[in-house]
Design a protein around this motif. Structure first.
Motif, PDB file in Angstrom:
ATOM      1  N   GLY A 136      96.918  28.796  53.000  1.00 12.71           N
ATOM      2  CA  GLY A 136      97.984  28.870  53.989  1.00 12.71           C
ATOM      3  C   GLY A 136      97.430  29.459  55.263  1.00 12.71           C
ATOM      4  N   ILE A 137      98.314  29.785  56.199  1.00 20.33           N
ATOM      5  CA  ILE A 137      97.870  30.404  57.443  1.00 20.33           C
ATOM      6  C   ILE A 137      97.378  31.814  57.127  1.00 20.33           C
ATOM      7  N   VAL A 138      96.258  32.165  57.702  1.00 23.25           N
ATOM      8  CA  VAL A 138      95.585  33.419  57.365  1.00 23.25           C
ATOM      9  C   VAL A 138      96.531  34.627  57.419  1.00 23.25           C
ATOM     10  N   HIS A 139      97.438  34.652  58.376  1.00 20.14           N
ATOM     11  CA  HIS A 139      98.330  35.814  58.505  1.00 20.14           C
ATOM     12  C   HIS A 139      99.533  35.737  57.560  1.00 20.14           C
ATOM     13  N   VAL A 140      99.678  34.615  56.892  1.00 21.81           N
ATOM     14  CA  VAL A 140     100.696  34.521  55.846  1.00 21.81           C
ATOM     15  C   VAL A 140     100.041  34.835  54.499  1.00 21.81           C
ATOM     16  N   GLY A 173      89.263  36.861  63.647  1.00 14.29           N
ATOM     17  CA  GLY A 173      89.016  36.246  64.939  1.00 14.29           C
ATOM     18  C   GLY A 173      90.219  35.444  65.381  1.00 14.29           C
ATOM     19  N   ASP A 174      91.329  36.142  65.519  1.00 16.05           N
ATOM     20  CA  ASP A 174      92.578  35.484  65.891  1.00 16.05           C
ATOM     21  C   ASP A 174      93.516  36.551  66.427  1.00 16.05           C
ATOM     22  N   SER A 175      94.106  36.305  67.580  1.00 17.42           N
ATOM     23  CA  SER A 175      94.896  37.358  68.229  1.00 17.42           C
ATOM     24  C   SER A 175      96.106  37.779  67.404  1.00 17.42           C
ATOM     25  N   HIS A 176      96.661  36.866  66.613  1.00 21.54           N
ATOM     26  CA  HIS A 176      97.874  37.217  65.864  1.00 21.54           C
ATOM     27  C   HIS A 176      97.603  38.032  64.603  1.00 21.54           C
ATOM     28  N   THR A 177      96.380  38.538  64.507  1.00 16.93           N
ATOM     29  CA  THR A 177      96.033  39.488  63.446  1.00 16.93           C
ATOM     30  C   THR A 177      96.960  40.697  63.498  1.00 16.93           C
ATOM     31  N   GLY A 179     100.326  23.173  77.760  1.00 19.11           N
ATOM     32  CA  GLY A 179      99.357  22.437  76.944  1.00 19.11           C
ATOM     33  C   GLY A 179      99.109  23.018  75.563  1.00 19.11           C
ATOM     34  N   ARG A 180      99.797  24.103  75.197  1.00 20.98           N
ATOM     35  CA  ARG A 180      99.535  24.725  73.903  1.00 20.98           C
ATOM     36  C   ARG A 180      99.783  23.751  72.749  1.00 20.98           C
ATOM     37  N   GLN A 181     100.927  23.057  72.787  1.00 21.95           N
ATOM     38  CA  GLN A 181     101.241  22.145  71.676  1.00 21.95           C
ATOM     39  C   GLN A 181     100.768  20.722  71.969  1.00 21.95           C
ATOM     40  N   ASP A 215      92.986  26.956  57.740  1.00 23.72           N
ATOM     41  CA  ASP A 215      94.349  26.876  58.281  1.00 23.72           C
ATOM     42  C   ASP A 215      94.440  26.173  59.629  1.00 23.72           C
ATOM     43  N   HIS A 216      93.582  26.540  60.584  1.00 18.12           N
ATOM     44  CA  HIS A 216      93.750  26.013  61.937  1.00 18.12           C
ATOM     45  C   HIS A 216      93.631  24.485  62.005  1.00 18.12           C
ATOM     46  N   TYR A 217      92.724  23.948  61.210  1.00 19.89           N
ATOM     47  CA  TYR A 217      92.496  22.498  61.239  1.00 19.89           C
ATOM     48  C   TYR A 217      93.087  21.799  60.010  1.00 19.89           C
ATOM     49  N   GLY A 234     107.479  26.453  61.736  1.00 16.68           N
ATOM     50  CA  GLY A 234     106.247  26.803  61.037  1.00 16.68           C
ATOM     51  C   GLY A 234     105.542  27.909  61.781  1.00 16.68           C
ATOM     52  N   SER A 235     104.241  28.079  61.522  1.00 14.41           N
ATOM     53  CA  SER A 235     103.347  29.048  62.171  1.00 14.41           C
ATOM     54  C   SER A 235     103.373  30.420  61.498  1.00 14.41           C
ATOM     55  N   CYS A 236     102.384  31.236  61.876  1.00 21.53           N
ATOM     56  CA  CYS A 236     102.293  32.600  61.342  1.00 21.53           C
ATOM     57  C   CYS A 236     103.392  33.490  61.875  1.00 21.53           C
ATOM     58  N   THR A 237     104.103  33.031  62.896  1.00 16.31           N
ATOM     59  CA  THR A 237     105.209  33.811  63.444  1.00 16.31           C
ATOM     60  C   THR A 237     106.466  33.629  62.606  1.00 16.31           C
ATOM     61  N   GLY A 278      99.814  25.024  57.172  1.00 13.77           N
ATOM     62  CA  GLY A 278      98.680  25.234  58.075  1.00 13.77           C
ATOM     63  C   GLY A 278      99.212  25.604  59.440  1.00 13.77           C
ATOM     64  N   CYS A 279      98.327  25.758  60.400  1.00 13.35           N
ATOM     65  CA  CYS A 279      98.765  26.118  61.754  1.00 13.35           C
ATOM     66  C   CYS A 279      99.533  24.981  62.420  1.00 13.35           C
ATOM     67  N   SER A 280      99.144  23.773  62.078  1.00 13.88           N
ATOM     68  CA  SER A 280      99.887  22.583  62.486  1.00 13.88           C
ATOM     69  C   SER A 280     100.234  22.580  63.973  1.00 13.88           C
ATOM     70  N   MET A 281     101.485  22.352  64.280  1.00 12.73           N
ATOM     71  CA  MET A 281     101.907  22.133  65.661  1.00 12.73           C
ATOM     72  C   MET A 281     101.957  23.407  66.513  1.00 12.73           C
ATOM     73  N   CYS A 282     101.598  24.545  65.909  1.00 11.24           N
ATOM     74  CA  CYS A 282     101.529  25.763  66.720  1.00 11.24           C
ATOM     75  C   CYS A 282     100.422  25.621  67.755  1.00 11.24           C
ATOM     76  N   VAL A 283      99.348  24.929  67.364  1.00 16.71           N
ATOM     77  CA  VAL A 283      98.193  24.833  68.256  1.00 16.71           C
ATOM     78  C   VAL A 283      97.625  23.412  68.287  1.00 16.71           C
ATOM     79  N   GLY A 284      98.059  22.585  67.339  1.00 13.53           N
ATOM     80  CA  GLY A 284      97.717  21.155  67.380  1.00 13.53           C
ATOM     81  C   GLY A 284      96.284  20.802  67.069  1.00 13.53           C
ATOM     82  N   THR A 292     107.332  28.809  67.043  1.00 15.10           N
ATOM     83  CA  THR A 292     105.979  29.348  67.179  1.00 15.10           C
ATOM     84  C   THR A 292     105.932  30.510  68.176  1.00 15.10           C
ATOM     85  N   ASN A 293     104.749  30.797  68.712  1.00 17.35           N
ATOM     86  CA  ASN A 293     104.570  32.030  69.485  1.00 17.35           C
ATOM     87  C   ASN A 293     104.103  31.836  70.919  1.00 17.35           C
ATOM     88  N   ARG A 294     103.642  30.654  71.258  1.00 15.86           N
ATOM     89  CA  ARG A 294     103.142  30.473  72.625  1.00 15.86           C
ATOM     90  C   ARG A 294     103.716  29.216  73.255  1.00 15.86           C
TER      91      ARG A 294
HETATM   92  S1  SF4 Z   1      99.232  31.545  66.174  1.00 13.79           S
HETATM   93 FE1  SF4 Z   1      99.356  29.477  65.466  1.00 13.79          FE
HETATM   94  S2  SF4 Z   1      97.233  28.822  65.506  1.00 13.79           S
HETATM   95 FE2  SF4 Z   1      97.167  31.043  65.554  1.00 13.79          FE
HETATM   96  S3  SF4 Z   1      97.040  31.682  63.406  1.00 13.79           S
HETATM   97 FE3  SF4 Z   1      99.193  31.600  63.960  1.00 13.79          FE
HETATM   98  S4  SF4 Z   1      99.875  29.581  63.307  1.00 13.79           S
HETATM   99 FE4  SF4 Z   1      97.656  29.543  63.441  1.00 13.79          FE
END
Ligand code: SF4
Lengths: 203, 468
Positions: free
Chosen positions: B106-110, B127-131, B431-433, B63-65, B344-347, B403-409, B425-427
């Motif tokens: 898809g994104i792991v949290h989706v 290994g991701d804070s949005h768990t 420089g996040r995006q 997802d991230h890449y 987009g994003s897991c949020t 995918g995570c796409s522009m949430c983290v780039g 997104t969430n952050r």
């Molecule tokens: S916060 Fe962004 S980078 Fe992290 S899992 Fe969710 S979509 Fe992916």
């Protein structure tokens, strides 16, 4: 991982709140294997201009001897990326002093021998003032939970279990493997009392 | 009857293998989710010649890449290498992998909830804070760092000190155009990004009970932005209806038994929390961030704050944020021009999010460019079946892969230096995006409104007569 009790070094004031993990290491550097070293990515976009050159005015760039950072509240908030800790450790940082830390960052730090030393607001303000003119010599003692800068000695807070881990350089995997029997017994009971916790086979 | 327990107490007790004298617990992990970023952890277990303790409980997701365009031929060798590394680790350890071409990717949290890998009563690590997202189902779900990921891989357990408990109760009916995203930004602005530090947050109250699973996931997802260790909502009929029949969820008699167990997870009447926060739904407006921390958020109708007027300890941060964001104190947020939009994003990349944004955009044109990246390939398919993709493309926005796409780039989908992006997104960190990118966080409906006018905009007038 080598343990440590006392560190003598140099502390730099970086009195900015919310230095998050994206600032500590921008995401674009995180595909690099650790063996290549993460130190040059530390606070990359703060320290370097668009061309990647070090900014002359940024204190961390002019004081390569710095081994301790004093930062504002909520240091390391944000993502779980342990690379943020690698960047600090690989740049020679042994401790960060701040009024508060992101939870995941703090545990990642301890797993890599980096001390997250939590101080109260009053001590933070006093330390910040004493570092306003530039970096100072510092002594950090984990046993007594103290930071000494010049004549001033201030206390910090650190969970006892984390102190033990930092001092002994313990590795959790080794510790846990001693509990293999308890884990196996737990798994057996759980599979009997909460069978639904195992994923059903894909159809 | 014993002492009334919180949901946290019950979940903790159900996973505690042992507790050391210093109070730190060894917890059993029911699900472990890994992604490309887990490469450090796999390297750590390889160094020690360890194997994965429970491959059947470990799931890998690209997802991230994940490229959102041209997936079959990845141009950037670094991105290709990251994905290949995950593939070879998954193969070496016998892990189920949701690869780029998998209809379940898809994104792991989706993906976790969508496939029924996420269930009430589980302990879920990644290994991701949005768990924290998975807590929406009444699970104990939290992000961990690479050393801990290696530990879970090797032992299927994790050491943790039990967090303090906090309950955020939201009561009443949300106004039109106000969503779970706004609830989250509202409480984070109120309490600060470290407002819930060291706490497990349970969301309760009539507003939360009437939220959909998508809304609850958005709320739990953002708990981490308020400093919480995790977020959770007690499982109820909404939870069970969402999960029943999902690929990996229990079936038939097992399902009935599971639902009975899950119903008992809710905090007992009279259980004590270390902290309680009460919020009235009616206080919450469509909210946007103006700065570089999620706590720097205000109702869309507000003016950009003057650092001289904010609390003294937050003034320097406010000044630095305005400088980075290129904003002037005193101007209204509404009307601030944006360069692009992202949904987009897991949020906020789930089907309900896309429906909410499409409800605003239907029959309208976007004044700025933008990208819509569904949170999973399944969301993508569902959206297409509903014709939502065409609403966005007809408006002039790009519909891309999941995918995570522009949430983290990380996959190369970046916001340009100095460009302003209205983002679901969430952050909004510096420089996040992308380096120099200026992010304004808001709900998907608010992003759609920004697309329509090319500025930060109150979505509510745009919803009139649309029955949304
Ligand atoms: S916060 Fe962004 S980078 Fe992290 S899992 Fe969710 S979509 Fe992916």
């Amino acid at each position: 991982m080598a343990g440590w009790r006392v560190h003598r070094g140099t502390v730099l004031g970086l009195p900015v709140a919310n230095i998050d993990t994206d600032q500590l290491i921008p995401a674009r550097f995180m595909s690099v294997p650790r063996a290549e070293g993460y130190g040059s990515y530390l606070l990359h976009d703060m320290r370097r201009d668009e061309a990647g050159e070090l900014r002359a005015g940024f204190p961390l760039n002019t004081h390569s001897e710095v081994s301790v950072i004093l930062a504002g509240r909520n240091f390391g908030s944000g993502s779980s990326r342990e690379a943020a800790v690698y960047a600090l450790v690989d740049a020679g940082i042994r401790a960060v002093i701040a009024p508060s830390f992101g939870d995941i960052f703090a545990s990642n730090a301890v797993n890599n021998s980096l001390l997250p030393a939590k101080v109260d607001d009053e001590s933070y303000v006093a330390l910040e003032a004493s570092l306003a003119k530039g970096p100072q010599d510092v002594i950090i003692d984990i046993d007594t939970r103290t930071v000494t800068v010049g004549a001033a000695k201030i206390g910090f807070v650190l969970d006892d279990s984390w102190a033990m881990k930092l001092i002994n350089g313990w590795d959790d995997i080794d510790l846990t493997r001693n509990h293999g029997g308890a884990i196996a017994a737990f798994k057996r009971t759980r599979s009997q009392t909460a069978g639904w916790a195992w994923p059903t086979a894909k159809e | 009857m014993g002492v009334p327990q919180t949901m946290l107490d019950k979940l903790w007790a159900a996973h505690e293998v042992l507790r050391r004298d210093d109070g730190v617990s060894l917890l059993w992990v029911d699900r472990h989710l890994v992604h490309e970023g887990s490469h450090h952890a796999f390297a750590k277990i390889r160094e020690r010649s360890l194997s994965v303790a429970e491959p059947a409980l470990t799931f890998a997701v690209v997802d991230h890449y994940a490229p959102t365009r041209g997936r079959s031929q990845i141009a950037d060798p670094r991105i290709a290498r990251m994905i290949d590394t995950l593939r070879s680790n998954a193969t070496a350890h016998g892990l189920q992998l949701f690869d780029l071409d998998d209809p379940q990717q898809g994104i792991v949290h989706v993906v976790g909830p969508e496939q029924g890998l996420t269930l009430p009563g589980l302990l879920i690590n990644c290994g991701d804070s949005h768990t924290s997202t998975h807590g929406a189902f009444g699970a104990l779900a939290f992000g961990i760092g690479a050393t801990e990921v290696a530990h879970v891989l090797a032992t299927q357990t994790v050491w943790q000190r039990k967090p303090k408990s906090m309950r955020i109760t939201v009561d009443g009916t949300l106004g039109p155009g106000v969503s779970a995203k706004d609830i989250a930004l509202y409480w984070i602005a109120k309490l600060g990004t470290d407002g819930a530090q060291g706490h497990a947050v349970e969301y309760a109250g009539s507003t939360i009970e009437s939220l959909s699973m998508e809304g609850r996931m958005t709320l739990c997802n953002l708990s981490i932005e308020g400093g919480a260790r995790l977020g959770m909502v007690a499982p109820d009929e909404t939870t069970f209806t969402y999960l029943e029949g999902r690929s990996y969820a229990p079936k038939a008699a097992d399902w009935q038994a599971a639902c009975a167990d899950w119903t008992a997870l809710a905090s007992d009447e009279g259980a004590g929390f270390d902290r309680e926060v009460q919020i009235k739904a009616a206080e919450i407006s469509p909210t946007v961030t103006w700065g570089t921390s999620p706590e720097q958020a205000l109702p869309i109708s507000a003016a950009i704050p003057d650092p001289a007027d904010v609390a003294p300890e937050k003034a320097a941060a406010a000044r630095a944020a305005l400088d980075y964001m290129g904003l002037t104190a005193g101007q209204t947020l509404e009307g601030t021009p944006v360069d692009q939009v992202f949904i987009g994003s897991c949020t906020n990349g789930r089907i309900e999010d896309l429906r909410a944004a499409a409800a605003v955009l239907r029959g309208r044109k976007a004044k700025v460019s933008g990208m819509i990246s569904p949170g999973s390939t399944q969301v993508d398919a569902q959206a297409k079946a509903e014709g939502l993709d065409r609403v966005f493309t007809a408006a002039g926005l790009d519909w891309v892969g999941s995918g995570c796409s522009m949430c983290v780039g990380m996959n190369g989908d970046l916001v340009g230096d100095g460009k302003r992006c209205a983002s679901s997104t969430n952050r909004n960190f510096k420089g996040r995006q992308g380096r120099g990118a200026r992010t304004h966080l808001m709900s998907p409906a608010m992003v759609a409104a920004a697309a329509v006018t090319g500025t930060l905009t109150d979505v509510r007038p745009l919803l009139r007569g649309r029955g949304a």
